[in-house]
Write a protein that holds these residues in place. Structure first.
Motif, PDB file in Angstrom:
ATOM      1  N   SER A 129      50.898  49.916  40.641  1.00  0.00           N
ATOM      2  CA  SER A 129      51.985  49.939  39.660  1.00  0.00           C
ATOM      3  C   SER A 129      53.295  50.423  40.255  1.00  0.00           C
ATOM      4  CB  SER A 129      51.598  50.808  38.462  1.00  0.00           C
ATOM      5  OG  SER A 129      51.541  52.158  38.853  1.00  0.00           O
ATOM      6  N   SER A 134      52.145  40.391  40.287  1.00  0.00           N
ATOM      7  CA  SER A 134      52.750  39.459  39.336  1.00  0.00           C
ATOM      8  C   SER A 134      51.803  38.295  39.057  1.00  0.00           C
ATOM      9  CB  SER A 134      54.064  38.912  39.893  1.00  0.00           C
ATOM     10  OG  SER A 134      53.799  38.058  41.004  1.00  0.00           O
ATOM     11  N   ARG A 135      52.066  37.583  37.986  1.00  0.00           N
ATOM     12  CA  ARG A 135      51.304  36.378  37.649  1.00  0.00           C
ATOM     13  C   ARG A 135      51.418  35.363  38.778  1.00  0.00           C
ATOM     14  NH1 ARG A 135      46.919  34.362  35.660  1.00  0.00           N
ATOM     15  NH2 ARG A 135      47.082  33.895  33.481  1.00  0.00           N
ATOM     16  N   THR A 191      38.714  42.873  32.298  1.00  0.00           N
ATOM     17  CA  THR A 191      39.699  41.797  32.454  1.00  0.00           C
ATOM     18  C   THR A 191      39.577  40.739  31.370  1.00  0.00           C
ATOM     19  OG1 THR A 191      38.211  40.760  34.046  1.00  0.00           O
ATOM     20  CG2 THR A 191      40.037  42.066  34.941  1.00  0.00           C
ATOM     21  N   LEU A 199      40.275  37.155  32.420  1.00  0.00           N
ATOM     22  CA  LEU A 199      41.519  36.890  33.153  1.00  0.00           C
ATOM     23  C   LEU A 199      41.263  36.377  34.577  1.00  0.00           C
ATOM     24  CD1 LEU A 199      44.588  36.975  32.886  1.00  0.00           C
ATOM     25  CD2 LEU A 199      44.514  39.383  33.549  1.00  0.00           C
ATOM     26  N   ALA A 248      40.899  49.810  31.444  1.00  0.00           N
ATOM     27  CA  ALA A 248      42.271  49.340  31.626  1.00  0.00           C
ATOM     28  C   ALA A 248      43.284  50.190  30.865  1.00  0.00           C
ATOM     29  CB  ALA A 248      42.386  47.874  31.193  1.00  0.00           C
ATOM     30  N   ASN A 296      50.212  50.532  33.589  1.00  0.00           N
ATOM     31  CA  ASN A 296      49.854  50.239  32.199  1.00  0.00           C
ATOM     32  C   ASN A 296      48.672  49.265  32.173  1.00  0.00           C
ATOM     33  OD1 ASN A 296      50.834  47.563  32.476  1.00  0.00           O
ATOM     34  ND2 ASN A 296      52.883  48.172  31.834  1.00  0.00           N
ATOM     35  N   ARG A 297      48.244  48.913  30.982  1.00  0.00           N
ATOM     36  CA  ARG A 297      47.061  48.054  30.817  1.00  0.00           C
ATOM     37  C   ARG A 297      47.190  46.739  31.595  1.00  0.00           C
ATOM     38  NH1 ARG A 297      42.780  48.003  27.444  1.00  0.00           N
ATOM     39  NH2 ARG A 297      41.882  45.991  26.861  1.00  0.00           N
ATOM     40  N   GLU A 298      48.316  46.065  31.453  1.00  0.00           N
ATOM     41  CA  GLU A 298      48.515  44.797  32.161  1.00  0.00           C
ATOM     42  C   GLU A 298      48.482  44.997  33.669  1.00  0.00           C
ATOM     43  OE1 GLU A 298      52.419  42.454  32.687  1.00  0.00           O
ATOM     44  OE2 GLU A 298      51.341  41.386  31.085  1.00  0.00           O
ATOM     45  N   GLN A 299      49.105  46.048  34.164  1.00  0.00           N
ATOM     46  CA  GLN A 299      49.126  46.296  35.609  1.00  0.00           C
ATOM     47  C   GLN A 299      47.725  46.582  36.149  1.00  0.00           C
ATOM     48  OE1 GLN A 299      52.127  49.350  35.307  1.00  0.00           O
ATOM     49  NE2 GLN A 299      53.655  48.053  36.297  1.00  0.00           N
ATOM     50  N   ARG A 316      44.915  45.529  34.813  1.00  0.00           N
ATOM     51  CA  ARG A 316      44.163  44.267  34.749  1.00  0.00           C
ATOM     52  C   ARG A 316      44.602  43.302  35.851  1.00  0.00           C
ATOM     53  NH1 ARG A 316      42.231  42.562  29.141  1.00  0.00           N
ATOM     54  NH2 ARG A 316      43.361  40.658  29.632  1.00  0.00           N
ATOM     55  N   PHE A 317      45.899  43.163  36.091  1.00  0.00           N
ATOM     56  CA  PHE A 317      46.383  42.265  37.147  1.00  0.00           C
ATOM     57  C   PHE A 317      45.927  42.760  38.522  1.00  0.00           C
ATOM     58  CE2 PHE A 317      50.144  39.590  35.417  1.00  0.00           C
ATOM     59  CZ  PHE A 317      49.408  39.225  34.315  1.00  0.00           C
TER      60      PHE A 317
END
Length: 185
Positions: free
Chosen positions: A8, A14-15, A43, A46, A118, A154-157, A159-160
């Motif tokens: 993070s 990134s996507r 995930t 994902l 996550a 954060n959650r998205e970070q 998970r990614f």
């Protein structure tokens, strides 16, 4: 064993980075002819979504098991209730049983399993938010490669970062190498 990477702060994933890494599966298939499966908890699909974003992925991707609950892990992947009770859902033993279940219930030659927290809720002192256990195994091999990571953000970070690590680990094992920092289980 914990392998810490501060995704993070230093390098948020990134996507576009995920898509670029997933595109390498086409070349891997051409070279090694492996077919992949995923067993995903934190995930939520994902990893498989990232792989199947690539046109032609049906050649190298067989299926995904999204097993968010312990009941789903037991029903779909034959994770032992004793393992879940003794070690918890977020553990190397659970990740290893998940990856073996994915191989046993698919046509894949290599599978990856991820189970983690996550966030932002669900963490504890022993297993804080960002704790993710990953296991990768080739069909026919007795051992899996497994590691618990701690990803921050954060959650998205989280998970990614998990997706990125899982994809990189699949490609590493497919090429006949051991993932860095992983143990044979």
């Amino acid at each position: 064993m914990t392998h810490s990477i501060d995704w993070s702060v230093a390098t948020p994933v990134s996507r576009e980075q995920l898509t670029s890494l997933a595109a390498r599966f086409a070349d891997d298939f051409a070279q090694h002819h492996h077919v992949f499966a995923t067993a995903e908890s934190c995930t939520g699909g994902l990893i498989s979504a990232t792989i199947t974003d690539i046109s032609g992925s049906s050649q190298w991707f067989d299926r995904a098991f999204v097993t968010y609950t312990n009941e789903a892990k037991m029903q779909m992947l034959q994770v032992s209730p004793a393992t879940l009770q003794s070690y918890g859902a977020v553990s190397i033993p659970t990740a290893c049983e998940m990856v073996r279940g994915a191989l046993n219930n698919s046509n894949a030659t290599i599978a990856v399993a991820v189970t983690g927290i996550a966030g932002p809720t669900g963490g504890s002192a022993q297993k804080p938010v960002g704790t993710v256990c990953i296991a990768v195994q080739k069909r026919g091999e007795e051992h899996a490669y497994a590691c618990c990571h701690h990803f921050s953000g954060n959650r998205e970070q989280v998970r990614f970062a998990t997706v990125y690590a899982a994809l990189a680990d699949l490609l590493t094992v497919s090429s006949g190498q051991e993932p860095h920092g992983y143990q044979r289980v």
